[in-house]
Design an enzyme around this catalytic site. Structure first.
Site, PDB file in Angstrom:
ATOM      1  N   TYR A 126     -39.207  12.868  -5.727  1.00 57.70           N
ATOM      2  CA  TYR A 126     -39.964  11.498  -5.873  1.00 57.70           C
ATOM      3  C   TYR A 126     -40.165  12.542  -3.804  1.00 57.70           C
ATOM      4  CZ  TYR A 126     -35.228  10.704  -3.773  1.00 57.70           C
ATOM      5  OH  TYR A 126     -34.088  10.995  -2.775  1.00 57.70           O
ATOM      6  N   CYS A 173     -29.775   4.536  -1.860  1.00 50.74           N
ATOM      7  CA  CYS A 173     -29.657   3.307  -0.966  1.00 50.74           C
ATOM      8  C   CYS A 173     -29.225   2.018  -1.328  1.00 50.74           C
ATOM      9  CB  CYS A 173     -31.262   4.442  -0.551  1.00 50.74           C
ATOM     10  SG  CYS A 173     -31.241   5.321   0.715  1.00 50.74           S
ATOM     11  N   ASN A 178     -31.873  -1.382  -0.321  1.00 50.21           N
ATOM     12  CA  ASN A 178     -33.715  -1.475  -0.453  1.00 50.21           C
ATOM     13  C   ASN A 178     -33.772  -2.916  -0.468  1.00 50.21           C
ATOM     14  OD1 ASN A 178     -35.134   0.786  -3.831  1.00 50.21           O
ATOM     15  ND2 ASN A 178     -33.832   1.021  -1.683  1.00 50.21           N
ATOM     16  N   HIS A 204     -33.437   0.491   3.596  1.00 47.80           N
ATOM     17  CA  HIS A 204     -34.204   1.053   4.153  1.00 47.80           C
ATOM     18  C   HIS A 204     -35.369  -0.267   3.590  1.00 47.80           C
ATOM     19  CE1 HIS A 204     -35.821   3.066   0.346  1.00 47.80           C
ATOM     20  NE2 HIS A 204     -34.837   3.267   0.763  1.00 47.80           N
TER      21      HIS A 204
END
Length: 250
Positions: free
Chosen positions: A189, A225, A227, A207
């Site tokens: 990505y 992470c 999300n 984030h």
């Protein structure tokens, strides 16, 4: 689009005292004959941070006697605070308290010739329930907002533990190559992210992730992470600060 969890760049969360006046030097600025001079400490003097603040000391040259440097550091809030020290390379030492500091408390840092003073905030904190796919923010122990979230998928699990917010970015580039995944890989990505707060130097962030909104609250699909939906991520970005604790658990 896949979730992204690692940034293209790393920024040190420190402020140069000699340049900004973010602290006061007294006596000698050398910690010990074998310890290089201190050039920066964060949090900077007069700032307000979270109740789980990392205290970072940066040196002008590599530190060979780390034990001496660690002994030269004292944190008072208002009494001595127990904590543990980690090193990022040979020139940056970070102290983290063993537990949350009291809210609205003045904290003093003494580091071999430097002194800085900051204050903790009202006790802003977040709890991420990886199993329930929720992210709850509290102030002073009182929940104020619960948001659906998505965490790390199998093989990319979000780490459990309590982490301080280290940095904040309104915009950031997430690049899988920084963790060894080529862009040509199915897991690759290169994404422009928004409203991001760094929790670890290894690349775990909270984030905005508009690409995973359908999974938030029901499934874990990220690369590790936290999300959040764009509106929730923007709210968290505007209200969270450096040193605010984020507790992640299953």
């Amino acid at each position: 689009m896949r979730s992204a969890c690692r940034p293209l760049f790393l920024l040190a969360a420190v402020v140069a005292l000699a340049v900004t006046g973010a602290g006061t030097a007294f006596g000698s600025i050398a910690a010990a004959p074998a310890t290089p001079a201190i050039v920066a400490i964060s949090p900077s003097d007069g700032t307000t941070v979270g109740i789980y603040p990392p205290v970072t000391v940066r040196y002008a040259a590599p530190v060979t006697d780390r034990a001496a440097a660690e002994r030269a550091l004292t944190v008072l809030a208002p009494e001595a605070v127990p904590g543990h020290v980690t090193w990022r390379g040979a020139t940056e030492m970070t102290w983290l308290p063993e537990s949350y500091l009291p809210a609205r408390t003045r904290v003093q840092v003494f580091a071999a010739g430097w002194r800085t003073e900051f204050e903790t905030n009202a006790g802003f904190s977040a709890e991420g329930d990886i199993s329930a796919h929720t992210f709850t923010v509290s102030i002073g122990g009182v929940p104020v907002r619960t948001m659906p979230a998505s965490y790390g998928k199998p093989g990319w699990e979000t780490p459990a533990g309590t982490f301080p917010i280290l940095e904040k970015f309104r915009r950031v580039t997430f690049d899988s190559r920084t963790i060894g995944i080529p862009l040509s890989s199915p897991e690759g990505y290169l994404i422009q992210g928004e409203y991001a707060e760094r929790l670890t130097w290894g690349g775990v962030f909270v984030h905005s992730a508009p690409w995973s909104v359908e999974s938030q609250g029901s499934a874990n699909v990220s690369h590790g992470c936290v999300n959040l939906a764009p509106d929730d991520a923007a709210w968290f970005y505007e209200n969270a600060g450096i040193g605010d604790p984020v507790q992640l658990h299953w």
